[in-house]
Design a protein around this motif. Structure first.
Motif, mmCIF file in Angstrom:
data_model
loop_
_atom_site.group_PDB
_atom_site.id
_atom_site.type_symbol
_atom_site.label_atom_id
_atom_site.label_comp_id
_atom_site.label_asym_id
_atom_site.label_seq_id
_atom_site.Cartn_x
_atom_site.Cartn_y
_atom_site.Cartn_z
ATOM 1 N N VAL A 1 0.848 -1.194 0.000
ATOM 2 C CA VAL A 1 0.000 0.000 0.000
ATOM 3 C C VAL A 1 0.886 1.248 0.000
ATOM 4 C CG1 VAL A 1 -1.760 1.278 1.269
ATOM 5 C CG2 VAL A 1 -1.894 -1.210 1.144
ATOM 6 N N GLU A 2 1.955 1.230 0.767
ATOM 7 C CA GLU A 2 2.892 2.358 0.797
ATOM 8 C C GLU A 2 3.519 2.562 -0.583
ATOM 9 O OE1 GLU A 2 5.205 5.555 2.097
ATOM 10 O OE2 GLU A 2 3.424 4.643 2.976
ATOM 11 N N ARG A 3 3.866 1.482 -1.251
ATOM 12 C CA ARG A 3 4.434 1.588 -2.603
ATOM 13 C C ARG A 3 3.434 2.248 -3.556
ATOM 14 N NH1 ARG A 3 6.443 -3.529 -6.254
ATOM 15 N NH2 ARG A 3 6.857 -2.339 -8.142
ATOM 16 N N LEU A 4 2.172 1.859 -3.470
ATOM 17 C CA LEU A 4 1.141 2.497 -4.292
ATOM 18 C C LEU A 4 1.072 3.998 -3.989
ATOM 19 C CD1 LEU A 4 -1.819 -0.047 -4.159
ATOM 20 C CD2 LEU A 4 -0.548 0.646 -6.182
ATOM 21 N N THR A 5 1.145 4.342 -2.711
ATOM 22 C CA THR A 5 1.120 5.758 -2.313
ATOM 23 C C THR A 5 2.306 6.500 -2.907
ATOM 24 O OG1 THR A 5 0.020 5.180 -0.235
ATOM 25 C CG2 THR A 5 1.092 7.323 -0.327
ATOM 26 N N GLN A 6 3.492 5.914 -2.795
ATOM 27 C CA GLN A 6 4.712 6.546 -3.318
ATOM 28 C C GLN A 6 4.629 6.759 -4.829
ATOM 29 O OE1 GLN A 6 7.418 7.703 -1.621
ATOM 30 N NE2 GLN A 6 6.306 7.236 0.249
ATOM 31 N N GLU A 7 3.916 5.890 -5.515
ATOM 32 C CA GLU A 7 3.765 6.000 -6.973
ATOM 33 C C GLU A 7 2.627 6.934 -7.367
ATOM 34 O OE1 GLU A 7 3.234 1.958 -8.201
ATOM 35 O OE2 GLU A 7 5.357 1.486 -7.974
ATOM 36 N N GLY A 8 2.014 7.587 -6.390
ATOM 37 C CA GLY A 8 0.931 8.520 -6.692
ATOM 38 C C GLY A 8 -0.437 7.874 -6.732
ATOM 39 N N GLY A 9 -0.554 6.674 -6.192
ATOM 40 C CA GLY A 9 -1.843 5.985 -6.162
ATOM 41 C C GLY A 9 -2.842 6.714 -5.273
ATOM 42 N N ASN A 10 -4.101 6.520 -5.560
ATOM 43 C CA ASN A 10 -5.183 7.141 -4.808
ATOM 44 C C ASN A 10 -5.506 6.235 -3.622
ATOM 45 O OD1 ASN A 10 -7.124 9.022 -4.212
ATOM 46 N ND2 ASN A 10 -8.567 8.329 -5.767
ATOM 47 N N VAL A 11 -4.900 6.535 -2.467
ATOM 48 C CA VAL A 11 -4.960 5.662 -1.298
ATOM 49 C C VAL A 11 -5.377 6.451 -0.072
ATOM 50 C CG1 VAL A 11 -3.582 4.210 0.259
ATOM 51 C CG2 VAL A 11 -3.139 4.161 -2.206
ATOM 52 N N LEU A 12 -6.223 5.844 0.743
ATOM 53 C CA LEU A 12 -6.572 6.366 2.061
ATOM 54 C C LEU A 12 -6.551 5.180 3.001
ATOM 55 C CD1 LEU A 12 -7.597 8.695 3.884
ATOM 56 C CD2 LEU A 12 -9.911 7.968 3.281
ATOM 57 N N SER A 13 -5.809 5.301 4.101
ATOM 58 C CA SER A 13 -5.753 4.185 5.041
ATOM 59 C C SER A 13 -6.426 4.557 6.351
ATOM 60 C CB SER A 13 -4.302 3.750 5.277
ATOM 61 O OG SER A 13 -3.608 4.694 6.049
ATOM 62 N N VAL A 14 -6.940 3.534 7.021
ATOM 63 C CA VAL A 14 -7.610 3.707 8.305
ATOM 64 C C VAL A 14 -6.933 2.758 9.286
ATOM 65 C CG1 VAL A 14 -9.785 3.509 9.565
ATOM 66 C CG2 VAL A 14 -9.795 4.281 7.175
ATOM 67 N N ALA A 15 -6.290 3.332 10.315
ATOM 68 C CA ALA A 15 -5.610 2.535 11.335
ATOM 69 C C ALA A 15 -6.609 2.215 12.441
ATOM 70 C CB ALA A 15 -4.414 3.290 11.889
ATOM 71 N N LEU A 16 -6.903 0.954 12.595
ATOM 72 C CA LEU A 16 -7.923 0.489 13.541
ATOM 73 C C LEU A 16 -7.304 0.218 14.907
ATOM 74 C CD1 LEU A 16 -10.744 -0.665 14.217
ATOM 75 C CD2 LEU A 16 -9.994 -2.804 13.180
ATOM 76 N N ARG A 17 -7.824 0.871 15.939
ATOM 77 C CA ARG A 17 -7.395 0.670 17.333
ATOM 78 C C ARG A 17 -5.884 0.511 17.462
ATOM 79 N NH1 ARG A 17 -11.788 -2.782 16.846
ATOM 80 N NH2 ARG A 17 -10.491 -4.610 17.122
ATOM 81 N N SER A 18 -5.153 1.505 16.962
ATOM 82 C CA SER A 18 -3.686 1.466 16.968
ATOM 83 C C SER A 18 -3.083 2.537 17.858
ATOM 84 C CB SER A 18 -3.167 1.601 15.534
ATOM 85 O OG SER A 18 -3.561 0.494 14.760
ATOM 86 N N GLY A 19 -3.808 2.980 18.872
ATOM 87 C CA GLY A 19 -3.279 3.974 19.797
ATOM 88 C C GLY A 19 -3.769 5.372 19.463
ATOM 89 N N ASP A 20 -3.322 6.337 20.276
ATOM 90 C CA ASP A 20 -3.713 7.725 20.030
ATOM 91 C C ASP A 20 -2.914 8.299 18.861
ATOM 92 O OD1 ASP A 20 -1.178 8.577 20.987
ATOM 93 O OD2 ASP A 20 -1.941 8.819 23.024
ATOM 94 N N ASP A 21 -3.221 9.545 18.484
ATOM 95 C CA ASP A 21 -2.572 10.160 17.320
ATOM 96 C C ASP A 21 -1.053 10.189 17.459
ATOM 97 O OD1 ASP A 21 -5.094 10.501 16.317
ATOM 98 O OD2 ASP A 21 -5.073 12.698 16.373
ATOM 99 N N GLY A 22 -0.564 10.522 18.656
ATOM 100 C CA GLY A 22 0.881 10.584 18.882
ATOM 101 C C GLY A 22 1.552 9.238 18.713
ATOM 102 N N GLN A 23 0.964 8.214 19.316
ATOM 103 C CA GLN A 23 1.526 6.868 19.192
ATOM 104 C C GLN A 23 1.535 6.409 17.740
ATOM 105 O OE1 GLN A 23 -1.340 5.120 21.902
ATOM 106 N NE2 GLN A 23 0.305 4.492 23.297
ATOM 107 N N LEU A 24 0.439 6.648 17.037
ATOM 108 C CA LEU A 24 0.346 6.228 15.644
ATOM 109 C C LEU A 24 1.330 7.000 14.770
ATOM 110 C CD1 LEU A 24 -0.939 4.444 13.511
ATOM 111 C CD2 LEU A 24 -2.803 6.103 13.336
ATOM 112 N N SER A 25 1.467 8.296 15.012
ATOM 113 C CA SER A 25 2.420 9.107 14.239
ATOM 114 C C SER A 25 3.851 8.611 14.451
ATOM 115 C CB SER A 25 2.324 10.576 14.647
ATOM 116 O OG SER A 25 1.103 11.125 14.250
ATOM 117 N N ARG A 26 4.208 8.295 15.680
ATOM 118 C CA ARG A 26 5.558 7.778 15.961
ATOM 119 C C ARG A 26 5.771 6.431 15.281
ATOM 120 N NH1 ARG A 26 4.212 10.205 20.713
ATOM 121 N NH2 ARG A 26 3.493 8.278 21.716
ATOM 122 N N TRP A 27 4.752 5.572 15.315
ATOM 123 C CA TRP A 27 4.862 4.259 14.682
ATOM 124 C C TRP A 27 5.042 4.425 13.173
ATOM 125 C CZ3 TRP A 27 2.580 1.095 11.101
ATOM 126 C CH2 TRP A 27 2.872 -0.264 11.183
#
Length: 167
Positions: free
Chosen positions: A81-107
């Motif tokens: 999915v990241e490769r598709l994003t890097q190539e300009g693909g039309n991607v939106l991801s949803v991180a499910l129950r992966s911590g608060d915004d800070g934790q997810l941003s650091r990850w």
């Protein structure tokens, strides 16, 4: 010798058809039942950008990738999915129950991921969309859901689904 090759080819074809039928059947059992107003949903990414699913999918098909930092299968799907994003693909991801915004941003920074991500910290969005399996891939074209699949998918599998949706 020729009869052995024919038998092997036939058995290989039967095995391939069984795998395809099993994968399709599992997708049918696990696919989310998205609400009627699904494409009108607006979400906010970690960067604070407002995204509207219908608007994002108007020009070209949109891949919505529902995943989690704790998901074992996602570690194999996320790089594609990241490769598709890097190539300009039309991607939106949803991180499910992966911590608060800070934790997810650091990850995300640790893994060097740049795909746009919506943090569904409580799982409310996924419950609304009836997504119960990670990873889940939803293809939206012109505001309509044209495909869903769950579990691992390859880079080429995603590209093929997006191409098919856009033709």
């Amino acid at each position: 010798m020729r009869s052995k090759l024919r038998r092997w080819a036939r058995e290989l074809l039967i095995l391939l058809l069984m795998v395809i039928a099993t994968v399709w059947g599992m997708d049918q059992l696990r696919k989310p039942v998205l609400p009627a107003g699904f494409s009108a949903t607006s979400v906010e990414t970690l960067e604070g950008a407002q995204m509207n699913i219908a608007a994002l999918s108007e020009e070209r098909p949109l891949l919505i990738y529902v995943w989690a930092t704790w998901c074992a299968i996602c570690r194999y799907t996320t790089p594609a999915v990241e490769r598709l994003t890097q190539e300009g693909g039309n991607v939106l991801s949803v991180a499910l129950r992966s911590g608060d915004d800070g934790q997810l941003s650091r990850w995300m920074a640790k893994k060097r991921l740049t795909m746009p991500v919506v943090n569904d910290a409580s799982g409310a969005l996924s419950r609304q969309w009836q997504v119960s399996v990670t990873p889940t891939l939803v293809i939206v074209s012109k505001g309509n859901v044209v495909g869903t699949t769950t579990g691992w998918s390859s880079y080429w599998g995603m590209k093929l689904r997006l191409w098919w949706a856009g033709r």
